[in-house]
Design a protein around this motif. Structure first.
Motif, PDB file in Angstrom:
ATOM      1  N   TYR A 189      -4.030  -6.647 -19.342  1.00 14.97           N
ATOM      2  CA  TYR A 189      -4.053  -5.400 -18.572  1.00 14.97           C
ATOM      3  C   TYR A 189      -4.612  -5.641 -17.175  1.00 14.97           C
ATOM      4  N   GLN A 190      -4.062  -4.921 -16.209  1.00 19.32           N
ATOM      5  CA  GLN A 190      -4.604  -4.917 -14.850  1.00 19.32           C
ATOM      6  C   GLN A 190      -4.348  -3.575 -14.197  1.00 19.32           C
ATOM      7  N   LYS A 191      -5.256  -3.182 -13.318  1.00 20.59           N
ATOM      8  CA  LYS A 191      -5.072  -2.015 -12.453  1.00 20.59           C
ATOM      9  C   LYS A 191      -5.521  -2.409 -11.052  1.00 20.59           C
ATOM     10  N   THR A 192      -4.654  -2.177 -10.076  1.00 17.88           N
ATOM     11  CA  THR A 192      -4.915  -2.633  -8.715  1.00 17.88           C
ATOM     12  C   THR A 192      -4.591  -1.550  -7.704  1.00 17.88           C
ATOM     13  N   GLU A 247      -1.585   2.867  -6.296  1.00 16.45           N
ATOM     14  CA  GLU A 247      -2.201   2.199  -7.436  1.00 16.45           C
ATOM     15  C   GLU A 247      -1.119   1.838  -8.434  1.00 16.45           C
ATOM     16  N   ASN A 248      -1.264   0.686  -9.073  1.00 17.75           N
ATOM     17  CA  ASN A 248      -0.360   0.317 -10.151  1.00 17.75           C
ATOM     18  C   ASN A 248      -1.165  -0.273 -11.293  1.00 17.75           C
ATOM     19  N   ASN A 249      -0.651  -0.149 -12.498  1.00 18.07           N
ATOM     20  CA  ASN A 249      -1.251  -0.843 -13.631  1.00 18.07           C
ATOM     21  C   ASN A 249      -0.162  -1.232 -14.620  1.00 18.07           C
ATOM     22  N   CYS A 250      -0.428  -2.300 -15.359  1.00 11.86           N
ATOM     23  CA  CYS A 250       0.500  -2.761 -16.382  1.00 11.86           C
ATOM     24  C   CYS A 250      -0.253  -3.670 -17.336  1.00 11.86           C
ATOM     25  N   GLU A 261      -9.386  -3.020 -12.246  1.00 13.28           N
ATOM     26  CA  GLU A 261      -9.698  -3.477 -13.597  1.00 13.28           C
ATOM     27  C   GLU A 261      -8.818  -4.664 -13.954  1.00 13.28           C
ATOM     28  N   ALA A 262      -9.443  -5.735 -14.402  1.00 17.53           N
ATOM     29  CA  ALA A 262      -8.746  -6.914 -14.911  1.00 17.53           C
ATOM     30  C   ALA A 262      -9.778  -7.775 -15.626  1.00 17.53           C
TER      31      ALA A 262
END
Length: 224
Positions: free
Chosen positions: A168-171, A213-216, A49-50
């Motif tokens: 926001y991003q989730k990778t 997985e990371n998101n911030c 998600e981005a």
């Protein structure tokens, strides 16, 4: 960026990562690498998600035998084109159609030419994203390095209260793999670094399907 002698701790890996406006790091290792280095490596790398805007760079670094330099490859979201989402691959910024779950591959094609390819791991689509020639005497890819998540527009200057403005991003960073028999890759749990540590709602977790997985960042923000 120059590699150090040891990559055995988070601290030593952080010293290799971009000191500009990178936010997240995640080291990787591959076992049973020959003394001449690997001739290929593939990094599963999916942007879960981005927003469809320019700014984020999701990348993996790699080092070569007999070389003090570090290479990198990765993906960058871009604004939609004709109503469809777009990714660009690095090192060469070639616009590509969306590939779904993705990976980026670095492979030697001949004695000194290395080629980067973005791969749709479900669709099978392959898109050439760049190539370069290394000097004579440089070997294959070493057994360990690190990846990163960067918001690069801030390299040219930060807005006031910039950490609160991070989009926001989730990778997903999957375990790297290679065609070399007996080699097994592992992607380590992500960590924060840089000047926004503790300020961008960073989260991390290991995945049952493999990788991390990371998101911030914050939904609705644009970085400006």
């Amino acid at each position: 960026m120059k590699p150090t002698a040891s990559f055995l701790s988070v601290a030593s890996v952080i010293s290799l990562l971009p000191t500009a406006k990178a936010l997240v790091g995640s080291s990787w290792t591959v076992t049973n690498v020959p003394s001449t280095g690997l001739t290929d490596i593939t990094f599963p790398l999916t942007i879960v998600e981005a927003d469809h805007i320019s700014g984020y760079y999701f990348a993996q670094q790699f080092a070569f035998i007999n070389s003090g330099d570090v290479g990198y490859t990765g993906l960058q979201p871009r604004p939609n084109q004709n109503g469809k989402p777009v990714l660009q691959g690095a090192p060469r910024r070639t616009a590509t159609a969306p590939l779904g779950r993705t990976a980026v591959q670095v492979k030697r094609n001949g004695s000194s030419v290395w080629v980067g390819t973005a791969i749709g791991t479900v669709t099978g689509a392959r898109v050439h994203i760049g190539s370069y020639t290394l000097p004579a005497g440089v070997g294959g890819i070493q057994s360990r390095q690190a990846g990163f998540v960067e918001w690069y527009p801030w390299n040219g200057g930060e807005p006031p209260n910039h950490c609160a403005r991070l989009p926001y991003q989730k990778t997903l960073f999957g375990h790297p793999y290679t065609t070399h028999l007996g080699s097994v890759g592992t992607q380590s749990l992500a960590y924060e670094y840089g000047d926004c540590v503790g300020q961008v709602a960073f989260k991390k977790k290991r995945l049952l399907i493999g990788g991390v997985e990371n998101n911030c960042g914050f939904k609705g923000q644009t970085g400006v």
